[in-house]
Design a protein around this motif. Structure first.
Motif, PDB file in Angstrom:
ATOM      1  N   LEU A 145       0.822  -1.211   0.000  1.00  9.85           N
ATOM      2  CA  LEU A 145       0.000   0.000   0.000  1.00  9.85           C
ATOM      3  C   LEU A 145       0.860   1.268   0.000  1.00  9.85           C
ATOM      4  CD1 LEU A 145      -2.837  -1.058   2.457  1.00  9.85           C
ATOM      5  CD2 LEU A 145      -3.006  -0.728  -0.016  1.00  9.85           C
ATOM      6  N   PRO A 152       2.012   2.039  -4.285  1.00  7.76           N
ATOM      7  CA  PRO A 152       0.946   1.549  -5.165  1.00  7.76           C
ATOM      8  C   PRO A 152       1.360   1.421  -6.621  1.00  7.76           C
ATOM      9  CG  PRO A 152       0.470   3.771  -4.418  1.00  7.76           C
ATOM     10  CD  PRO A 152       1.672   3.313  -3.666  1.00  7.76           C
ATOM     11  N   LEU A 155      -1.491  -0.875  -8.190  1.00  3.78           N
ATOM     12  CA  LEU A 155      -2.739  -0.594  -7.495  1.00  3.78           C
ATOM     13  C   LEU A 155      -3.361   0.648  -8.138  1.00  3.78           C
ATOM     14  CD1 LEU A 155      -1.604  -1.148  -3.806  1.00  3.78           C
ATOM     15  CD2 LEU A 155      -2.679  -2.776  -5.352  1.00  3.78           C
ATOM     16  N   ARG A 202     -10.853   0.361  -4.154  1.00  6.03           N
ATOM     17  CA  ARG A 202     -10.739  -0.674  -3.131  1.00  6.03           C
ATOM     18  C   ARG A 202     -11.075  -2.075  -3.660  1.00  6.03           C
ATOM     19  NH1 ARG A 202     -10.935  -0.496   2.763  1.00  6.03           N
ATOM     20  NH2 ARG A 202     -11.474  -2.562   3.488  1.00  6.03           N
ATOM     21  N   ASP A 227      -8.173  -3.134  -5.931  1.00  6.74           N
ATOM     22  CA  ASP A 227      -6.934  -3.260  -5.174  1.00  6.74           C
ATOM     23  C   ASP A 227      -6.952  -4.467  -4.241  1.00  6.74           C
ATOM     24  OD1 ASP A 227      -5.971  -1.070  -6.457  1.00  6.74           O
ATOM     25  OD2 ASP A 227      -6.148   0.304  -4.755  1.00  6.74           O
ATOM     26  N   GLU A 228      -8.098  -4.755  -3.633  1.00  2.15           N
ATOM     27  CA  GLU A 228      -8.188  -5.908  -2.733  1.00  2.15           C
ATOM     28  C   GLU A 228      -7.886  -7.210  -3.474  1.00  2.15           C
ATOM     29  OE1 GLU A 228      -8.491  -6.257   0.568  1.00  2.15           O
ATOM     30  OE2 GLU A 228      -8.346  -4.079   0.688  1.00  2.15           O
TER      31      GLU A 228
END
Length: 83
Positions: free
Chosen positions: A54, A57, A62, A66, A69-70
């Motif tokens: 994180l 990124p 990323l 969310r 990215d998850e």
């Protein structure tokens, strides 16, 4: 044709030297201890890896969403766990 003699062992069934057997047992013991240690610190390692991903990124591709990215983080953490 005569039957094979019982006192002659085939080459494939010879017992390895004792030093090789002891080295193999020691290697297995070290692997077991290492595996147990990894399980003990798994939450900390996973937390560290997630925070590191994180923090950078762009390196880990990323996108800032969310849901997307998850999925990327889960895949990377699964690879880390396998390694």
């Amino acid at each position: 044709m005569s039957a094979p003699r019982a006192d002659v062992m085939p080459q494939a069934w010879r017992v390895p030297p004792v030093s090789v057997l002891l080295a193999a047992v020691a290697l297995i013991a070290c692997a077991e201890v290492g595996g147990a240690s990894m399980v003990q610190w798994k939450p900390e390692v996973t937390r560290w890896a997630r925070d590191t991903m994180l923090a950078r990124p762009a390196v880990h591709v990323l996108v800032g969403v969310r849901d997307v990215d998850e999925q990327i983080l889960d895949e990377a953490l699964t690879r880390l766990d396998g390694a």
